[in-house]
Design a protein around this motif. Structure first.
Motif, short mmCIF file in Angstrom:
data_model
loop_
_atom_site.label_atom_id
_atom_site.label_comp_id
_atom_site.label_asym_id
_atom_site.label_seq_id
_atom_site.Cartn_x
_atom_site.Cartn_y
_atom_site.Cartn_z
N GLN A 91 -29.48 -9.92 5.01
CA GLN A 91 -30.37 -11.27 3.82
C GLN A 91 -29.79 -11.78 5.81
OE1 GLN A 91 -28.74 -11.54 0.80
NE2 GLN A 91 -30.63 -10.18 -0.23
N ALA A 92 -28.65 -11.52 6.51
CA ALA A 92 -27.83 -12.69 7.45
C ALA A 92 -28.95 -12.94 8.31
CB ALA A 92 -27.06 -12.37 7.68
N LEU A 93 -29.79 -11.23 8.72
CA LEU A 93 -30.57 -11.45 10.45
C LEU A 93 -31.64 -12.07 10.02
CD1 LEU A 93 -29.39 -8.11 11.48
CD2 LEU A 93 -28.47 -9.76 12.66
N ALA A 94 -32.32 -11.83 8.74
CA ALA A 94 -33.55 -12.93 8.84
C ALA A 94 -33.51 -14.05 8.75
CB ALA A 94 -33.68 -11.29 6.88
N HIS A 157 -27.90 -9.44 21.54
CA HIS A 157 -29.33 -8.67 21.08
C HIS A 157 -29.86 -9.52 20.04
CE1 HIS A 157 -30.94 -4.73 19.11
NE2 HIS A 157 -31.74 -5.87 19.82
N LEU A 158 -28.61 -10.54 19.47
CA LEU A 158 -29.66 -11.59 18.83
C LEU A 158 -30.64 -12.73 20.12
CD1 LEU A 158 -27.96 -12.41 15.52
CD2 LEU A 158 -29.77 -11.15 15.69
N TRP A 159 -29.33 -12.73 20.92
CA TRP A 159 -29.34 -13.76 21.65
C TRP A 159 -31.09 -13.71 22.76
CZ3 TRP A 159 -29.15 -18.50 23.15
CH2 TRP A 159 -28.94 -19.23 24.42
N GLY A 160 -30.94 -12.26 22.88
CA GLY A 160 -32.00 -12.11 23.97
C GLY A 160 -33.29 -12.24 22.80
N LEU A 161 -33.19 -11.64 21.58
CA LEU A 161 -35.18 -12.32 21.06
C LEU A 161 -35.05 -13.62 20.64
CD1 LEU A 161 -33.93 -9.46 18.18
CD2 LEU A 161 -35.35 -8.93 19.63
N LEU A 162 -34.24 -14.31 20.84
CA LEU A 162 -34.85 -15.50 20.19
C LEU A 162 -35.02 -16.39 21.72
CD1 LEU A 162 -31.70 -16.94 18.35
CD2 LEU A 162 -33.69 -16.43 17.41
N SER A 163 -33.95 -16.00 22.96
CA SER A 163 -34.66 -15.74 24.24
C SER A 163 -36.09 -15.64 24.67
CB SER A 163 -33.67 -14.91 25.40
OG SER A 163 -32.73 -16.38 25.24
N ALA A 164 -36.84 -14.31 24.05
CA ALA A 164 -37.83 -13.75 24.10
C ALA A 164 -38.73 -14.71 22.84
CB ALA A 164 -38.33 -12.68 23.73
N GLN A 165 -38.89 -15.04 21.93
CA GLN A 165 -39.45 -15.93 21.21
C GLN A 165 -39.31 -16.96 21.90
OE1 GLN A 165 -37.63 -16.63 17.21
NE2 GLN A 165 -39.22 -17.86 16.60
N ALA A 166 -37.86 -18.27 22.35
CA ALA A 166 -38.55 -19.13 23.49
C ALA A 166 -39.26 -19.16 24.34
CB ALA A 166 -37.09 -19.24 23.88
N LEU A 167 -39.41 -18.48 25.30
CA LEU A 167 -40.17 -18.45 26.13
C LEU A 167 -41.12 -17.62 25.95
CD1 LEU A 167 -37.96 -16.27 28.44
CD2 LEU A 167 -38.58 -18.76 28.26
N HIS A 168 -42.24 -17.75 24.58
CA HIS A 168 -43.36 -16.53 23.73
C HIS A 168 -43.92 -15.40 25.06
CE1 HIS A 168 -43.42 -21.03 23.56
NE2 HIS A 168 -43.29 -21.40 24.51
N PHE A 169 -42.81 -14.56 24.65
CA PHE A 169 -42.82 -13.21 25.44
C PHE A 169 -42.48 -12.95 24.31
CE2 PHE A 169 -40.11 -13.44 29.67
CZ PHE A 169 -41.65 -14.62 30.29
N PRO A 171 -43.71 -12.37 19.34
CA PRO A 171 -44.56 -13.48 18.56
C PRO A 171 -43.35 -14.25 16.97
CG PRO A 171 -43.99 -11.50 17.66
CD PRO A 171 -44.17 -11.29 19.18
N SER A 172 -43.96 -15.11 17.10
CA SER A 172 -43.38 -16.34 15.46
C SER A 172 -42.69 -15.37 14.98
CB SER A 172 -44.22 -17.22 15.58
OG SER A 172 -44.25 -17.61 14.65
N GLY A 173 -41.39 -15.59 15.33
CA GLY A 173 -40.45 -15.01 14.15
C GLY A 173 -39.70 -13.69 14.48
N HIS A 174 -38.62 -13.36 13.84
CA HIS A 174 -38.00 -12.29 13.94
C HIS A 174 -37.80 -11.29 13.25
CE1 HIS A 174 -39.09 -11.20 18.67
NE2 HIS A 174 -38.46 -12.46 19.33
N SER A 175 -38.11 -12.06 11.90
CA SER A 175 -37.36 -12.03 10.48
C SER A 175 -37.25 -10.41 9.90
CB SER A 175 -37.81 -12.74 9.32
OG SER A 175 -38.91 -13.08 9.17
N GLY A 176 -38.71 -10.14 10.17
CA GLY A 176 -39.57 -8.65 10.08
C GLY A 176 -38.58 -7.78 10.75
N CYS A 177 -37.94 -7.79 11.85
CA CYS A 177 -37.32 -6.70 12.26
C CYS A 177 -35.88 -6.71 11.97
CB CYS A 177 -37.17 -6.77 13.65
SG CYS A 177 -35.87 -8.22 14.48
N ALA A 178 -35.88 -7.35 10.74
CA ALA A 178 -33.61 -7.85 10.42
C ALA A 178 -33.82 -6.94 9.16
CB ALA A 178 -33.62 -8.52 9.63
N ALA A 179 -35.06 -5.53 9.29
CA ALA A 179 -34.25 -4.08 8.33
C ALA A 179 -33.47 -2.76 9.43
CB ALA A 179 -35.30 -4.08 7.54
N SER A 180 -34.69 -3.17 10.40
CA SER A 180 -34.04 -2.02 11.50
C SER A 180 -33.01 -2.42 11.60
CB SER A 180 -35.95 -1.87 12.41
OG SER A 180 -36.57 -1.66 11.14
N LEU A 181 -32.71 -3.99 12.27
CA LEU A 181 -32.02 -4.39 12.85
C LEU A 181 -30.31 -4.03 12.67
CD1 LEU A 181 -30.96 -5.83 15.86
CD2 LEU A 181 -31.62 -7.76 14.90
#
Length: 217
Positions: A91-94, A157-169, A171-181
């Protein structure tokens, strides 16, 4: 009349901040000045300077927006409302990865993290605030992990995901990967599952270093 004036000033200030965030994300902070912000919203330079006397003051206000955003997303965890265990971490990661809003802060945070001034300047206190926020996030997440030292790795790890999102590398949002993470960081012996033994050894020795994410671009 005074109330209307205050309301108008608040609206104008919000417009300036929103414009600055958008320009920084599109061009990078190094390429954005107060004049650029004024032109983007059809204001004079003097009108912008009436709200922000310097570029550093504008960056400080943008950093306050980022701090409030992160705090709001982590608030349920800080209050213990998420409980404990894998579901709480998920939930926190999502919450941290939901939507595009949080990624808009990445360029600002990266710029301040990379700022290294030999003498005291207006940006040094802002960089210190970013580092304090990273430490606060690390401590908040650490209580949900099998080994507290894993929190530094998770923040990176979270910083890397958000950086990729900010650079449009990504898709919009990563909350779907919260369970796997969450499953990745709740592996055996406080280390993620599926890592080669040599990598696990390196992480076991270095994972508690709080400097791990300090200068991550």
């Amino acid at each position: 009349m005074a109330r209307r004036t205050r309301e108008d000033a608040a609206v104008t200030r919000a417009r300036i901040l929103a414009s600055a965030q958008q320009l920084i994300r599109e061009r990078g902070l190094h390429c954005v000045t107060l004049d650029d912000v004024a032109r983007a919203i059809g204001m004079t330079r003097g009108a912008v300077y009436a709200h922000f006397r310097s570029r550093a003051e504008l960056l400080g206000a943008l950093l306050s927006c980022a701090e409030a955003d992160f705090a709001a997303r982590l608030a349920p965890l800080s209050r213990g409302a998420c409980g404990t265990g894998p579901r709480a971490l998920q939930q926190a990661l999502a919450a941290l990865l939901h939507g595009d809003d949080i990624a808009r802060h990445v360029s600002l945070l990266a710029f301040l993290l990379q700022h290294k001034c030999g003498d005291a300047c207006e940006l040094c206190p802002l960089r210190a605030r970013v580092l304090q926020s990273i430490e606060a996030a690390r401590e908040t997440l650490a209580v949900l992990l099998p080994a507290p030292g894993l929190a530094s790795l998770l923040v990176a790890h979270l910083w890397g995901l958000l950086s990729a999102q900010a650079l449009h590398f990504a898709p919009s949002g990563h909350s779907g990967c919260a369970a796997s993470l969450a499953r990745l960081y709740l592996g055996h012996d406080g280390l993620p599952d599926g890592l080669p033994s040599a990598t696990q050894g390196i992480l076991a020795n270095a994972i508690c270093d709080p400097a791990l994410v300090r200068d991550t671009p």
